[in-house]
Design an enzyme around this catalytic site. Structure first.
Site, PDB file in Angstrom:
ATOM      1  CB  SER A 185      -0.898  -0.033   1.247  1.00  0.00           C
ATOM      2  OG  SER A 185      -1.497   1.203   1.493  1.00  0.00           O
ATOM      3  CE  LYS A 189      -0.676   4.818  -0.074  1.00  0.00           C
ATOM      4  NZ  LYS A 189      -1.573   4.658   1.048  1.00  0.00           N
TER       5      LYS A 189
HETATM    6  N1  URA Z   1      -0.407   3.585   5.462  1.00  0.00           N
HETATM    7  C1  URA Z   1      -0.771   3.259   4.209  1.00  0.00           C
HETATM    8  O1  URA Z   1      -0.696   4.070   3.299  1.00  0.00           O
HETATM    9  N2  URA Z   1      -1.193   1.998   3.990  1.00  0.00           N
HETATM   10  C2  URA Z   1      -1.278   1.075   4.957  1.00  0.00           C
HETATM   11  O2  URA Z   1      -1.651  -0.037   4.680  1.00  0.00           O
HETATM   12  C3  URA Z   1      -0.915   1.447   6.267  1.00  0.00           C
HETATM   13  C4  URA Z   1      -0.470   2.708   6.488  1.00  0.00           C
END
Ligand code: URA
Length: 428
Positions: A185, A189
């Site tokens: 995750s 990003k």
């Molecule tokens: N921050 C995120 O962006 N994703 C997660 O899964 C946990 C914390």
């Protein structure tokens, strides 16, 4: 290969490894709405329980990146460096760090989030500055970055949309705490954001996601490998989050403390961590000879902060909001403060109105907690240990409940070693 979601869920339920094609398909189909939330929840739970190999995590991350756009900063002709913290209590480091690293010659594109639960969010903190705006279009973001060297803003909807959907689902299905899902995750990003280098601040201790150093180490090494495999020079620091960072927790309170750091003062732990992360970011960005301590001392980091805030509509000279009411918490007995629990302080600040329970809730800019002592400091009976701030004084009792049993005081003269802030380094 023809795909159906039930066979993908069964594979992971039965502890098998997902095939690359299964991963690509399920992420794409979920993003398009062809795989339902209840099916993705079952798969997320199977992953939480049975894990994923490094190869599966890498493919899963790649599929989430491919679900949206990838930003490109190559027109800037400057090294780009970003930092991600896994979240903590009083963690305002991005605020002094981004302009500091910009002052040393790198460009800092920092996509940040809002607070949820006991940890604060950088955007909420900056929004306490009158006029400051978190949402920028991609071209505005690039413009601010080119003009000021640093931009802190919200991630646009086009970046890793699969993660946006999946993270919201995990939040309500008890599937956040999975190292493969957290690593993919965060890194999807950061890689899609287009930074050339990245430093991860992986926190461990009561106020962190990762309570144990072993889990923090595993998360850090997974993310470092993912970043480097995707061409982003990535490294990590494991840092202590057993006690709050600095002396303030809460939005405007933390902005004030960050400005003190940029003015050459501020609490020693905030300064130490800011400089440690700046040194790592500059080295990862190919600027190992830059001197961040000098940029803090000579005011150039402060100049970059003012320009960065003004470029997003904020008034860096404006008075910050303060809470309507305050209440001190007194020291019960003189001695040495030996423990002040980060989670309890974060929870109390949240209850005072500094954080939100649901994504759409507002936050109070002035709410939070000011600490008057940190572990290792002497404390005197009858003097304030901390001060609570809120616009809603009915929350004081509820915050005090969170703080019950949150600190220890040992008799004067007790030997006590303060824990270092940087616990370990994970090289890229
Ligand atoms: N921050 C995120 O962006 N994703 C997660 O899964 C946990 C914390």
């Amino acid at each position: 290969m023809s795909m159906d979601v039930i066979s993908v869920i069964r594979t992971k339920r039965d502890r098998g490894a997902l095939a690359p094609e299964q991963i690509d398909w399920v992420i794409d189909a979920y993003t398009r709405g062809e795989v339902a939330d209840e099916q993705m929840s079952a798969l997320a739970m199977a992953i939480l329980l049975n894990g994923m190999s490094r190869a599966e995590i890498a493919r899963w991350t790649g599929a989430m990146i491919a679900s949206g756009e990838r930003m490109d900063f190559s027109t800037l002709r400057r090294h780009t460096a970003d930092k991600h913290s896994t979240g903590g209590v009083g963690d305002k480091i991005t605020l002094p760090l981004a302009p500091l690293v910009a002052a040393c010659g790198a460009a800092v594109p920092q996509l940040s989030g809002r607070g949820l639960g006991h940890t604060g969010g950088t955007l909420d903190k900056l929004e306490s500055i009158p006029g400051w705006r978190a949402s920028l279009s991609n071209s505005e973001m690039l413009g601010v970055l080119a003009d000021t060297g640093a931009v802190v803003c919200a991630a646009g909807d086009g970046l890793a949309p699969a993660d946006k959907k999946l993270y919201a689902l995990r939040d309500v299905t008890g599937t956040v705490e999975s190292i493969p899902l957290i690593a993919s995750s965060i890194m999807s990003k950061k890689i899609a954001e287009g930074t050339g280098s990245l430093v991860l601040d992986v926190k461990t201790g009561s106020g962190a996601f990762m309570k144990s150093i072993e889990d923090a180490r595993e998360l850090a090494s997974t993310m470092v490998e993912l970043g480097n495999d995707h061409g982003v020079r990535t490294r990590a620091l494991l840092t202590d989050m057993s006690t709050p960072l600095g002396l303030t927790v809460g939005n405007a309170l933390e902005v004030r403390e960050s400005v003190e750091v940029l003015a050459g003062g501020g609490p020693a732990d905030v300064v130490e961590l800011t400089l440690a992360l700046a040194t790592e970011m500059l080295a990862a960005a190919g600027l190992p000879d830059a001197d961040p301590a000098k940029a803090l001392a000579d005011g150039s980091a402060m100049d970059h902060w003012r320009r960065m805030i003004a470029a997003q509509g904020g008034d860096p000279g404006a008075e910050l909001p303060t809470a309507r009411e305050k209440q001190p918490v007194m020291v019960p007995a003189s001695g040495i403060l030996t423990r002040l629990d980060a989670y309890a302080v974060g929870l109390a600040a949240w209850r005072l109105g500094a954080g939100r329970a649901r994504k759409e809730d507002p936050v109070q800019a002035g709410a939070g907690i000011e600490l008057h002592a940190k572990p290792g400091d002497p404390v005197t009976a009858g003097r304030p240990l901390m001060t609570l701030y809120s616009d809603t004084p009915q929350t004081f009792a509820y915050a005090l409940e969170a703080l019950a049993g949150s600190y220890d005081i040992a008799p004067q003269g007790t030997e006590f070693a303060v824990s270092p802030i940087v616990l370990e380094r994970v090289p890229g």
